[in-house]
Design a protein around this motif. Structure first.
Motif, PDB file in Angstrom:
ATOM      1  N   ASN A   1      73.630  -7.385  41.399  1.00  0.00           N
ATOM      2  CA  ASN A   1      73.736  -8.842  41.476  1.00  0.00           C
ATOM      3  C   ASN A   1      74.751  -9.326  40.432  1.00  0.00           C
ATOM      4  OD1 ASN A   1      72.352  -8.893  39.001  1.00  0.00           O
ATOM      5  ND2 ASN A   1      70.384  -9.325  39.949  1.00  0.00           N
ATOM      6  N   ALA A   2      74.930 -10.632  40.356  1.00  0.00           N
ATOM      7  CA  ALA A   2      75.926 -11.212  39.448  1.00  0.00           C
ATOM      8  C   ALA A   2      75.626 -10.907  37.981  1.00  0.00           C
ATOM      9  CB  ALA A   2      76.009 -12.719  39.660  1.00  0.00           C
ATOM     10  N   ASP A   3      74.359 -10.641  37.659  1.00  0.00           N
ATOM     11  CA  ASP A   3      73.975 -10.294  36.291  1.00  0.00           C
ATOM     12  C   ASP A   3      74.208  -8.817  35.974  1.00  0.00           C
ATOM     13  OD1 ASP A   3      73.130 -12.901  35.847  1.00  0.00           O
ATOM     14  OD2 ASP A   3      71.059 -12.464  36.418  1.00  0.00           O
ATOM     15  N   GLY A   4      74.685  -8.062  36.965  1.00  0.00           N
ATOM     16  CA  GLY A   4      74.925  -6.639  36.768  1.00  0.00           C
ATOM     17  C   GLY A   4      73.716  -5.766  37.011  1.00  0.00           C
ATOM     18  N   LYS A   5      72.602  -6.351  37.428  1.00  0.00           N
ATOM     19  CA  LYS A   5      71.378  -5.590  37.697  1.00  0.00           C
ATOM     20  C   LYS A   5      71.469  -4.949  39.079  1.00  0.00           C
ATOM     21  CE  LYS A   5      69.321  -7.275  34.019  1.00  0.00           C
ATOM     22  NZ  LYS A   5      69.267  -6.545  32.815  1.00  0.00           N
ATOM     23  N   VAL A   6      71.276  -3.648  39.139  1.00  0.00           N
ATOM     24  CA  VAL A   6      71.348  -2.938  40.415  1.00  0.00           C
ATOM     25  C   VAL A   6      70.192  -3.395  41.299  1.00  0.00           C
ATOM     26  CG1 VAL A   6      71.153  -0.679  41.528  1.00  0.00           C
ATOM     27  CG2 VAL A   6      72.604  -0.968  39.508  1.00  0.00           C
ATOM     28  N   VAL A   7      70.529  -3.734  42.532  1.00  0.00           N
ATOM     29  CA  VAL A   7      69.550  -4.179  43.515  1.00  0.00           C
ATOM     30  C   VAL A   7      69.237  -3.049  44.492  1.00  0.00           C
ATOM     31  CG1 VAL A   7      69.099  -5.859  45.367  1.00  0.00           C
ATOM     32  CG2 VAL A   7      70.356  -6.566  43.318  1.00  0.00           C
ATOM     33  N   MET A   8      70.266  -2.285  44.867  1.00  0.00           N
ATOM     34  CA  MET A   8      70.076  -1.195  45.824  1.00  0.00           C
ATOM     35  C   MET A   8      71.109  -0.110  45.591  1.00  0.00           C
ATOM     36  SD  MET A   8      71.333  -3.404  49.164  1.00  0.00           S
ATOM     37  CE  MET A   8      70.380  -4.848  48.740  1.00  0.00           C
ATOM     38  N   PHE A   9      70.761   1.109  46.008  1.00  0.00           N
ATOM     39  CA  PHE A   9      71.685   2.226  45.839  1.00  0.00           C
ATOM     40  C   PHE A   9      71.354   3.352  46.806  1.00  0.00           C
ATOM     41  CE2 PHE A   9      68.173   3.039  42.975  1.00  0.00           C
ATOM     42  CZ  PHE A   9      67.949   4.412  43.058  1.00  0.00           C
ATOM     43  N   VAL A  10      72.321   4.236  46.997  1.00  0.00           N
ATOM     44  CA  VAL A  10      72.137   5.428  47.820  1.00  0.00           C
ATOM     45  C   VAL A  10      72.087   6.622  46.889  1.00  0.00           C
ATOM     46  CG1 VAL A  10      73.166   6.919  49.589  1.00  0.00           C
ATOM     47  CG2 VAL A  10      73.366   4.421  49.782  1.00  0.00           C
ATOM     48  N   GLN A  11      71.052   7.441  47.043  1.00  0.00           N
ATOM     49  CA  GLN A  11      70.971   8.692  46.283  1.00  0.00           C
ATOM     50  C   GLN A  11      71.270   9.836  47.243  1.00  0.00           C
ATOM     51  OE1 GLN A  11      67.653   9.385  43.578  1.00  0.00           O
ATOM     52  NE2 GLN A  11      67.619  11.517  44.207  1.00  0.00           N
ATOM     53  N   PRO A  12      72.464  10.413  47.136  1.00  0.00           N
ATOM     54  CA  PRO A  12      72.827  11.516  48.034  1.00  0.00           C
ATOM     55  C   PRO A  12      71.938  12.735  47.809  1.00  0.00           C
ATOM     56  CG  PRO A  12      74.740  10.664  46.849  1.00  0.00           C
ATOM     57  CD  PRO A  12      73.531  10.072  46.208  1.00  0.00           C
TER      58      PRO A  12
ATOM     59  N   PHE B   1      65.782   0.667  46.710  1.00  0.00           N
ATOM     60  CA  PHE B   1      65.835  -0.740  46.317  1.00  0.00           C
ATOM     61  C   PHE B   1      65.117  -0.880  44.985  1.00  0.00           C
ATOM     62  CE2 PHE B   1      66.380  -0.471  50.797  1.00  0.00           C
ATOM     63  CZ  PHE B   1      67.352  -1.408  51.079  1.00  0.00           C
ATOM     64  N   ASP B   2      65.800  -1.458  44.011  1.00  0.00           N
ATOM     65  CA  ASP B   2      65.219  -1.656  42.683  1.00  0.00           C
ATOM     66  C   ASP B   2      64.391  -2.935  42.639  1.00  0.00           C
ATOM     67  OD1 ASP B   2      66.036   0.679  41.526  1.00  0.00           O
ATOM     68  OD2 ASP B   2      67.580  -0.206  40.269  1.00  0.00           O
ATOM     69  N   GLU B   3      63.836  -3.209  41.482  1.00  0.00           N
ATOM     70  CA  GLU B   3      62.925  -4.343  41.330  1.00  0.00           C
ATOM     71  C   GLU B   3      63.554  -5.693  41.620  1.00  0.00           C
ATOM     72  OE1 GLU B   3      61.674  -5.353  37.300  1.00  0.00           O
ATOM     73  OE2 GLU B   3      63.224  -4.006  36.576  1.00  0.00           O
ATOM     74  N   HIS B   4      64.869  -5.782  41.610  1.00  0.00           N
ATOM     75  CA  HIS B   4      65.539  -7.054  41.875  1.00  0.00           C
ATOM     76  C   HIS B   4      65.714  -7.322  43.369  1.00  0.00           C
ATOM     77  CE1 HIS B   4      66.136  -7.323  37.621  1.00  0.00           C
ATOM     78  NE2 HIS B   4      66.621  -6.099  37.641  1.00  0.00           N
TER      79      HIS B   4
END
Length: 148
Positions: free
Chosen positions: A86-97, A110-113
């Motif tokens: 997000n705009a605050d730099g907090k990861v919202v989602m990611f792919v773990q290969p 999906f992270d807590e945000h």
């Protein structure tokens, strides 16, 4: 994740991921605004381009879905994973290969945000063994919900 031989401490894969994260932070140190975002986008694209097989399919498709459904999220890497913050730099989602820790399948996380809350318990990680139309549709819905 691979365990250490004696069951204590961090595995070699975990140590490598931590070193990778430190390098990610070093490469954007002192950068601000558009320059930092450009460097982070480049790192995200490079991370996706380095993947093969199902890892590449999932990461490429997820990157496109995030761009379409959550254009305010900023691509970056986190421990080498293609990630979206997000705009605050907090990861919202990611792919773990799956190749990162030699697992059976890649996951979309999906992270807590992320706004996926549903009662007292809800999933935040999704294994992907094949990228079908139904899987893409479900991922699109999750991305939309996560940023709603």
């Amino acid at each position: 994740m691979n365990a250490t031989t004696d069951g204590t401490g961090f595995s070699a894969d975990e140590k490598a991921a931590m070193k990778q994260r430190a390098e990610e932070l070093r490469t954007t140190k002192g950068l601000k605004g558009a320059a930092k975002q450009a460097r982070e986008l480049e790192a995200c694209i490079d991370a996706i381009d380095a993947l093969e097989g199902i890892d590449s399919e999932v990461a490429t498709t997820f990157h496109r879905l995030v761009a379409e459904e959550a254009p305010d999220l900023r691509p970056k890497t986190m421990y080498g994973f293609p990630s979206y913050a997000n705009a605050d730099g907090k990861v919202v989602m990611f792919v773990q290969p799956k190749s990162k820790f030699d697992t059976r399948y890649p996951t979309v996380n999906f992270d807590e945000h992320a706004n996926l809350d549903d009662g007292d318990m809800w999933p935040t990680s999704f294994a992907v063994v094949a990228l079908t139309d139904a899987v893409e549709k479900r991922l699109r819905a999750l991305v939309k919900q996560a940023v709603s």
